[in-house]
Each structure stands twice: as structure tokens, then as C-alpha cells.
Design a protein around this motif. Structure first.
Motif, short mmCIF file in Angstrom:
data_model
loop_
_atom_site.label_atom_id
_atom_site.label_comp_id
_atom_site.label_asym_id
_atom_site.label_seq_id
_atom_site.Cartn_x
_atom_site.Cartn_y
_atom_site.Cartn_z
N TRP A 54 -5.69 19.42 -11.03
CA TRP A 54 -6.22 20.63 -11.65
C TRP A 54 -7.33 21.24 -10.80
O TRP A 54 -7.46 22.46 -10.72
CB TRP A 54 -6.69 20.39 -13.08
CG TRP A 54 -7.85 19.44 -13.23
CD1 TRP A 54 -7.79 18.09 -13.48
CD2 TRP A 54 -9.25 19.76 -13.12
NE1 TRP A 54 -9.06 17.56 -13.53
CE2 TRP A 54 -9.98 18.56 -13.32
CE3 TRP A 54 -9.97 20.93 -12.89
CZ2 TRP A 54 -11.37 18.50 -13.29
CZ3 TRP A 54 -11.36 20.87 -12.85
CH2 TRP A 54 -12.04 19.67 -13.05
N HIS A 55 -8.12 20.39 -10.14
CA HIS A 55 -9.21 20.90 -9.32
C HIS A 55 -8.69 21.44 -7.98
O HIS A 55 -9.18 22.47 -7.50
CB HIS A 55 -10.27 19.82 -9.09
CG HIS A 55 -11.50 20.31 -8.40
ND1 HIS A 55 -12.24 21.37 -8.87
CD2 HIS A 55 -12.11 19.90 -7.27
CE1 HIS A 55 -13.26 21.58 -8.05
NE2 HIS A 55 -13.21 20.71 -7.07
N THR A 102 -8.71 13.63 -5.58
CA THR A 102 -9.18 14.79 -6.32
C THR A 102 -8.09 15.16 -7.32
O THR A 102 -6.92 15.22 -6.97
CB THR A 102 -9.45 15.97 -5.37
OG1 THR A 102 -10.41 15.55 -4.40
CG2 THR A 102 -9.97 17.17 -6.10
N ASN A 142 -18.37 21.68 -9.18
CA ASN A 142 -17.61 22.47 -8.20
C ASN A 142 -16.62 23.40 -8.89
O ASN A 142 -16.39 24.52 -8.43
CB ASN A 142 -16.90 21.56 -7.20
CG ASN A 142 -17.85 21.00 -6.17
OD1 ASN A 142 -18.98 21.46 -6.01
ND2 ASN A 142 -17.41 19.98 -5.45
N SER A 143 -16.06 22.95 -9.97
CA SER A 143 -15.14 23.80 -10.74
C SER A 143 -15.88 25.03 -11.26
O SER A 143 -15.36 26.16 -11.19
CB SER A 143 -14.56 22.99 -11.91
OG SER A 143 -13.74 23.80 -12.71
N SER A 144 -17.09 24.83 -11.75
CA SER A 144 -17.87 25.98 -12.26
C SER A 144 -18.28 26.90 -11.10
O SER A 144 -18.35 28.11 -11.27
CB SER A 144 -19.08 25.51 -13.07
OG SER A 144 -20.06 24.93 -12.25
N GLU A 177 -7.47 24.84 -8.56
CA GLU A 177 -8.53 25.84 -8.68
C GLU A 177 -8.92 26.44 -7.33
O GLU A 177 -9.27 27.60 -7.23
CB GLU A 177 -9.77 25.22 -9.32
CG GLU A 177 -9.64 24.95 -10.79
CD GLU A 177 -10.87 24.34 -11.40
OE1 GLU A 177 -11.11 24.58 -12.59
OE2 GLU A 177 -11.61 23.62 -10.69
N HIS A 178 -8.86 25.62 -6.28
CA HIS A 178 -9.19 26.11 -4.94
C HIS A 178 -8.17 27.13 -4.44
O HIS A 178 -8.49 27.97 -3.60
CB HIS A 178 -9.23 24.95 -3.94
CG HIS A 178 -10.47 24.11 -4.04
ND1 HIS A 178 -10.67 23.20 -5.04
CD2 HIS A 178 -11.57 24.06 -3.25
CE1 HIS A 178 -11.83 22.61 -4.87
NE2 HIS A 178 -12.40 23.11 -3.79
N HIS A 198 -16.69 18.72 -11.66
CA HIS A 198 -16.86 19.72 -12.72
C HIS A 198 -17.88 20.78 -12.32
O HIS A 198 -17.71 21.96 -12.65
CB HIS A 198 -17.24 19.04 -14.04
CG HIS A 198 -16.07 18.39 -14.71
ND1 HIS A 198 -15.27 19.06 -15.60
CD2 HIS A 198 -15.53 17.16 -14.57
CE1 HIS A 198 -14.29 18.25 -16.01
NE2 HIS A 198 -14.43 17.10 -15.39
#
Length: 196
Positions: free
Chosen positions: A120-121, A117, A63-65, A124-125, A61
């Protein structure tokens, strides 16, 4: 009642993400400790495991931000762009600037290892690859979408690699004072080659 409980849980999650983000930014991912995070967030150690399955999930989370901040930074620093070559140079410069300004958070994106992983994450990448693929489409319109995606990943990997070994101070890395110009020239060279 359930709404109030969910609201409290979301508030706890946000505080834990912010505390972990601050710790990673100042001390790096390797020094991240659950007890210190919960102390900073003002909750008991068990609170972390109420909000997240484990410390790894919390890092995802964070890393998501960081990815959201990177995307915002790349969009915000856009100046006048003259064609696809200039776009690629701009993206590379912006990526370097973000990495330099947010070293530990940026490194955490690539240092964090987890057996699985969430999709969804991973998705994001992919925004980075999409940003690179778009100007490549203008440079090489005959490439299939799959080939363009591969080329974008290759270009990202090359730029990221040069930045990474340079910021780590590896013997083949470049000093910071010439790094931006070298990245700029490298991307320009690759882009002109792609156009030809």
C-alpha cells in the motif's frame, strides 16, 4: 467496548504520527528517537508498540502523510497550464518547492530503509509517476503504457537527483537561486525532445 478501544488506539496512532512528523521535520530522520516521540505524544514508551509494530512502521505512516501533503501541494499550486510541456514544468517546480519547504520530511521519503515496505505504501509513491506519465502520453502517444511508465520514472529520477544533490550542497549541486530555472529549462528540453 471494542469500538471505544479501537477509537483510543486510532487516537494514539494519530498522536504518534504527528509527534514523529514534527520531530522529523525539525531534526531529521536520523535523529528520530522512540522515547522522545512518545513523550511528545503524551504516552508511555510501550504505547508506540501498541499502535505500531516498530519505529519503522511509524515512519512509513509519517511518509504516507508526507506523500499525501506532496500530492495536495502539487494539485493546489496548479495555475493556468498550457499543454503537456507546461504541465511537466509545473510538476517539477512544485516538486522543488515542496522539497525546499519540507526538506527533512521530503528527505525521509528516500532515506528510510526497511527490509520490506508494504504494498500500500509503495503504491502511494506511484502517484508521482502517474502525474508525469499523463503529459508524456500527449507528447509521445505511440509509447506503450510500460514504456511511458519507464520514461516517467526516468524523468522523475533525473529531476529528483538534481534537486537532491543541490539541497544536500554537493559540489556538483546548483545554488538555490538558479535551481528552479535550471530544472524548468531541463524539463522543457526533455519534453520538447520527447515531442520531436
Amino acid at each position: 467496548m471494542a469500538g471505544k478501544r479501537e477509537e483510543k488506539r486510532e487516537d494514539l496512532k494519530a498522536r504518534l504520527i504527528e509527534a514523529a512528523r514534527n520531530r522529523i521535520a525539525s531534526e531529521g530522520l536520523a535523529n528520530l528517537r522512540a522515547r522522545e516521540i512518545t513523550q511528545d505524544a503524551g504516552c508511555a514508551l510501550g504505547g508506540l508498540y501498541t499502535a505500531f509494530a516498530d519505529l519503522d512502521e511509524l515512519v512509513i505512516h509519517v511518509n504516507s502523510s508526507t506523500l499525501a501533503a506532496l500530492e495536495h501541494s502539487l494539485e493546489e499550486t496548479a495555475g493556468p497550464i498550457d499543454g503537456p510541456v507546461d504541465t511537466l514544468r509545473h510538476l517539477a517546480r512544485g516538486y522543488l518547492a515542496f522539497a525546499v519547504a519540507n526538506r527533512n520530511l521530503w528527505r525521509a521519503l528516500f532515506e528510510h530503509q526497511r527490509q520490506s515496505t508494504p504494498d500500500w505504501h509503495l503504491a502511494e509513491h506511484l502517484f508521482l509517476i502517474g502525474l508525469i506519465a499523463e503529459p508524456l502520453k500527449q507528447l509521445q502517444p505511440s509509447l506503450s503504457d510500460e514504456a511511458r511508465f519507464i520514461r516517467a520514472r526516468t524523468l522523475f529520477g533525473a529531476v529528483h537527483g538534481v534537486i537532491s544533490i543541490s539541497l544536500e550542497g554537493r559540489f556538483v549541486g546548483l545554488p538555490l537561486e538558479v535551481l528552479e530555472q535550471e530544472i524548468d529549462d531541463f524539463v522543457g528540453l526533455i519534453a520538447r525532445g520527447a515531442r520531436a
